[in-house]
Write an enzyme that holds these catalytic residues in place. Structure first.
Site, PDB file in Angstrom:
ATOM      1  N   HIS A   1      -9.443   0.604   5.139  1.00  0.00           N
ATOM      2  CA  HIS A   1      -8.164   0.933   5.776  1.00  0.00           C
ATOM      3  C   HIS A   1      -8.395   1.930   6.903  1.00  0.00           C
ATOM      4  CE1 HIS A   1      -4.094   2.195   6.540  1.00  0.00           C
ATOM      5  NE2 HIS A   1      -3.684   1.134   5.865  1.00  0.00           N
TER       6      HIS A   1
ATOM      7  N   LYS B   1       0.056   4.260  -0.255  1.00  0.00           N
ATOM      8  CA  LYS B   1      -0.607   5.411   0.403  1.00  0.00           C
ATOM      9  C   LYS B   1      -0.421   6.677  -0.438  1.00  0.00           C
ATOM     10  CE  LYS B   1      -0.111   3.001   4.766  1.00  0.00           C
ATOM     11  NZ  LYS B   1       0.099   3.035   6.205  1.00  0.00           N
TER      12      LYS B   1
ATOM     13  N   SER C   1       3.729  -2.271  10.117  1.00  0.00           N
ATOM     14  CA  SER C   1       5.182  -2.265  10.334  1.00  0.00           C
ATOM     15  C   SER C   1       5.872  -3.579   9.966  1.00  0.00           C
ATOM     16  CB  SER C   1       5.500  -1.868  11.777  1.00  0.00           C
ATOM     17  OG  SER C   1       5.081  -0.536  12.005  1.00  0.00           O
TER      18      SER C   1
ATOM     19  N   GLU D   1      -4.899  -5.351  10.347  1.00  0.00           N
ATOM     20  CA  GLU D   1      -3.913  -4.288  10.545  1.00  0.00           C
ATOM     21  C   GLU D   1      -4.198  -3.553  11.857  1.00  0.00           C
ATOM     22  OE1 GLU D   1      -1.999  -2.988   6.583  1.00  0.00           O
ATOM     23  OE2 GLU D   1      -3.734  -1.723   6.945  1.00  0.00           O
TER      24      GLU D   1
ATOM     25  N   GLY E   1       2.683   2.120  10.905  1.00  0.00           N
ATOM     26  CA  GLY E   1       3.571   3.273  10.799  1.00  0.00           C
ATOM     27  C   GLY E   1       4.462   3.517  12.004  1.00  0.00           C
TER      28      GLY E   1
ATOM     29  N   ASN F   1       0.867  -1.177   0.000  1.00  0.00           N
ATOM     30  CA  ASN F   1       0.000   0.000   0.000  1.00  0.00           C
ATOM     31  C   ASN F   1       0.906   1.229   0.000  1.00  0.00           C
ATOM     32  OD1 ASN F   1      -1.854   1.997   0.430  1.00  0.00           O
ATOM     33  ND2 ASN F   1      -2.453   1.340   2.490  1.00  0.00           N
TER      34      ASN F   1
HETATM   35  P1  13P Z   1       3.234   0.338   7.592  1.00  0.00           P
HETATM   36  O1  13P Z   1       3.831  -0.909   6.980  1.00  0.00           O
HETATM   37  O2  13P Z   1       3.940   1.591   7.184  1.00  0.00           O
HETATM   38  O3  13P Z   1       3.055   0.195   9.066  1.00  0.00           O
HETATM   39  O4  13P Z   1       1.766   0.476   6.970  1.00  0.00           O
HETATM   40  C1  13P Z   1       0.937  -0.620   7.019  1.00  0.00           C
HETATM   41  C2  13P Z   1      -0.321  -0.298   6.297  1.00  0.00           C
HETATM   42  O5  13P Z   1      -1.085   0.558   6.723  1.00  0.00           O
HETATM   43  C3  13P Z   1      -0.583  -1.009   5.050  1.00  0.00           C
HETATM   44  O6  13P Z   1      -1.883  -0.785   4.595  1.00  0.00           O
END
Ligand code: 13P
EC number: 5.3.1.1
Length: 223
Positions: A86, A8, A187, A151, A157, A6
């Site tokens: 999400h 983002k 993470s 998640e 993050g 992802n």
């Molecule tokens: P991170 O891997 O940066 O923690 O993000 C995970 C996420 O939100 C994937 O959709």
């Protein structure tokens, strides 16, 4: 195993083109188990060896929905996979649309990566499973193109994934509710991916930060 990235609100059209070129070359042949969700302005029209997915969409074909993307726009890029639920979108007020998005995506046969996850307060109060069950109540758990991504919000993050014992408990519970593949996200990085993938019922990972550089994403895929 499913490896999903992802991206983002990262990457531009130009940089994602390079990302995709490198990934396509590395994968070599079409692979349904590698999914990348780029920002929508970076969608690529050409065939890729990975599945290109949409981070967001509006449950419509087209219409008077300012600023939104409908099915017609996804079709133009051959997109048949969507991310729904999400936590970063739920935090923006998506919650009330989630069921409508799921129903629309199911009706049109999309592969759906449906995200669920609790925050630290819920975890600390011991209500994780109850909370997750509630998040799943509004969707069809028997939909054959469904993937569920667990998640935990407290991990996204932060650079610190959830404990594998906690992940195992949740995935065990989810596996009792659905036959859909179960991913873990939060993470995931090169130090913890092996342990996470070895958790019982774990069918793959949804990666954010550690997949922003294509070389890193490839390293994680190759293991
Ligand atoms: P991170 O891997 O940066 O923690 O993000 C995970 C996420 O939100 C994937 O959709």
């Amino acid at each position: 195993m499913i490896f999903a990235a992802n991206l983002k609100c990262n990457h531009t059209r130009a940089s994602f083109k390079i990302y995709a070129e490198i990934l396509n070359k590395t994968i070599g042949v079409k692979c349904d188990d590698i999914i990348v969700f780029p920002p929508s302005v970076a969608f690529l029209e050409k065939e890729n060896n990975f599945i290109q997915g949409a981070q967001n969409f509006y449950p419509c074909v087209n219409g008077a929905f300012t600023g939104e993307l409908g099915k017609e726009h996804l079709d133009e890029f051959g997109i048949k996979c969507v991310l729904i639920g999400h936590s970063e979108r739920r935090a923006l007020g998506d919650e009330e649309f989630i069921k409508a998005k799921f129903d629309f995506a199911k009706e049109h046969g999309y592969k759906i990566v449906f995200c669920i996850g609790e925050n630290l307060d819920t975890k600390n109060s011991g209500k994780t499973l109850e909370f997750l069950k509630k998040q799943l109540e509004i969707i069809d758990l028997n939909y054959e193109r469904l993937i569920i991504a667990y998640e935990p919000i407290y991990s996204i993050g932060t650079g610190v994934s959830a404990q594998s014992t906690d992940i195992a408990k949740v995935l065990e519970f989810l596996a009792s509710l659905t036959k859909a593949p179960l991913l873990y996200g939060g993470s995931v990085n090169e130090n913890n991916i092996k342990e996470i993938l070895s958790v019982n019922h774990c069918g793959g990972v949804l990666i954010g930060s550690a997949a922003l550089k294509v070389e890193n994403f490839i390293k994680l895929i190759k293991g």
